[in-house]
Design a protein around this motif. Structure first.
Motif, PDB file in Angstrom:
ATOM      1  N   UNK A  57       1.134  -1.195  -0.400  1.00 42.01           N
ATOM      2  CA  UNK A  57       0.178  -0.055  -0.018  1.00 42.01           C
ATOM      3  C   UNK A  57       0.821   0.953  -0.005  1.00 42.01           C
ATOM      4  N   UNK A  58       2.155   0.749   0.736  1.00 40.48           N
ATOM      5  CA  UNK A  58       2.563   2.639   0.937  1.00 40.48           C
ATOM      6  C   UNK A  58       3.991   2.573   0.106  1.00 40.48           C
ATOM      7  N   UNK A  59       4.053   1.005  -1.077  1.00 42.44           N
ATOM      8  CA  UNK A  59       4.992   1.418  -1.938  1.00 42.44           C
ATOM      9  C   UNK A  59       5.454   2.677  -3.000  1.00 42.44           C
ATOM     10  N   UNK A  60       4.155   2.794  -3.106  1.00 40.25           N
ATOM     11  CA  UNK A  60       4.347   3.176  -4.223  1.00 40.25           C
ATOM     12  C   UNK A  60       4.319   5.142  -3.721  1.00 40.25           C
ATOM     13  N   UNK A  87      -3.666   6.972   4.022  1.00 40.10           N
ATOM     14  CA  UNK A  87      -4.583   6.437   4.625  1.00 40.10           C
ATOM     15  C   UNK A  87      -5.794   6.365   4.513  1.00 40.10           C
ATOM     16  N   UNK A  88      -6.234   5.713   5.526  1.00 36.98           N
ATOM     17  CA  UNK A  88      -7.704   5.251   5.423  1.00 36.98           C
ATOM     18  C   UNK A  88      -8.682   6.963   6.236  1.00 36.98           C
ATOM     19  N   UNK A  90      -8.212   9.968   6.247  1.00 36.78           N
ATOM     20  CA  UNK A  90      -6.672  10.720   5.088  1.00 36.78           C
ATOM     21  C   UNK A  90      -6.962  12.653   5.767  1.00 36.78           C
ATOM     22  N   UNK A  91      -5.645  13.206   5.992  1.00 36.93           N
ATOM     23  CA  UNK A  91      -5.163  13.944   6.603  1.00 36.93           C
ATOM     24  C   UNK A  91      -5.968  14.364   7.986  1.00 36.93           C
ATOM     25  N   UNK A  92      -5.672  13.573   8.820  1.00 41.12           N
ATOM     26  CA  UNK A  92      -6.187  13.325  10.338  1.00 41.12           C
ATOM     27  C   UNK A  92      -5.421  14.065  11.012  1.00 41.12           C
ATOM     28  N   UNK A  93      -4.052  13.325  10.773  1.00 39.54           N
ATOM     29  CA  UNK A  93      -2.221  13.868  11.983  1.00 39.54           C
ATOM     30  C   UNK A  93      -2.024  12.197  12.079  1.00 39.54           C
ATOM     31  N   UNK A  94      -3.150  11.148  11.639  1.00 42.72           N
ATOM     32  CA  UNK A  94      -2.525   9.816  12.361  1.00 42.72           C
ATOM     33  C   UNK A  94      -3.073   9.365  11.369  1.00 42.72           C
ATOM     34  N   UNK A  95      -1.873   7.989  11.540  1.00 45.00           N
ATOM     35  CA  UNK A  95      -1.242   6.935  10.210  1.00 45.00           C
ATOM     36  C   UNK A  95      -2.644   5.718  10.976  1.00 45.00           C
ATOM     37  N   UNK A  96      -3.233   5.431   9.894  1.00 47.33           N
ATOM     38  CA  UNK A  96      -4.270   4.202  10.777  1.00 47.33           C
ATOM     39  C   UNK A  96      -3.559   3.326   9.756  1.00 47.33           C
ATOM     40  N   UNK A  97      -3.275   1.938  11.500  1.00 40.21           N
ATOM     41  CA  UNK A  97      -2.209   1.068  10.515  1.00 40.21           C
ATOM     42  C   UNK A  97      -3.517  -0.477   9.971  1.00 40.21           C
ATOM     43  N   UNK A  98      -4.574  -0.243  10.580  1.00 41.81           N
ATOM     44  CA  UNK A  98      -5.769  -0.730  10.095  1.00 41.81           C
ATOM     45  C   UNK A  98      -7.054  -0.732   9.416  1.00 41.81           C
TER      46      UNK A  98
END
Length: 98
Positions: A57-60, A87-88, A90-98
């Motif tokens: 998902x993050x490779x590109x 990510x799931x 968007x632009x909320x200041x957090x990276x959602x792992x799942x």
């Protein structure tokens, strides 16, 4: 609240990326760039980050972002913000792992 659904803050992830980048380059980015150039730094970061982050998902994002991020003073934060834009939630200041 962040731990409820598997998230990590963009700032924490950015700091982690900066530590990884310093480890890859052997110190500050400016000294690496002076010795090897921007293109060598971008190639080294692309290969190491792609190997570290095993998600397709993050490779590109890594490939498209590395060239631009080495020109910024805080490349780790920049990369984390780019990931947050895709990510799931968007632009909320957090990276959602799942």
């Amino acid at each position: 609240m962040a731990a409820q659904h598997g998230t990590v803050s963009v700032r924490l992830l950015g700091s982690t990326f900066n530590i990884l980048i310093a480890g890859i380059t052997g110190g500050p980015l400016s000294s690496y760039v002076r010795r090897h150039g921007f293109s060598a730094l971008a190639a080294a970061l692309e290969s190491r980050l792609a190997a570290t982050i095993h998600s397709n998902q993050f490779g590109y994002l890594i490939k498209g972002s590395v060239g631009a991020m080495v020109k910024f003073a805080d490349p780790g934060l920049y990369l984390a913000q780019v990931i947050d834009q895709h990510d799931k939630i968007r632009n909320n200041g957090w990276i959602e792992a799942w």
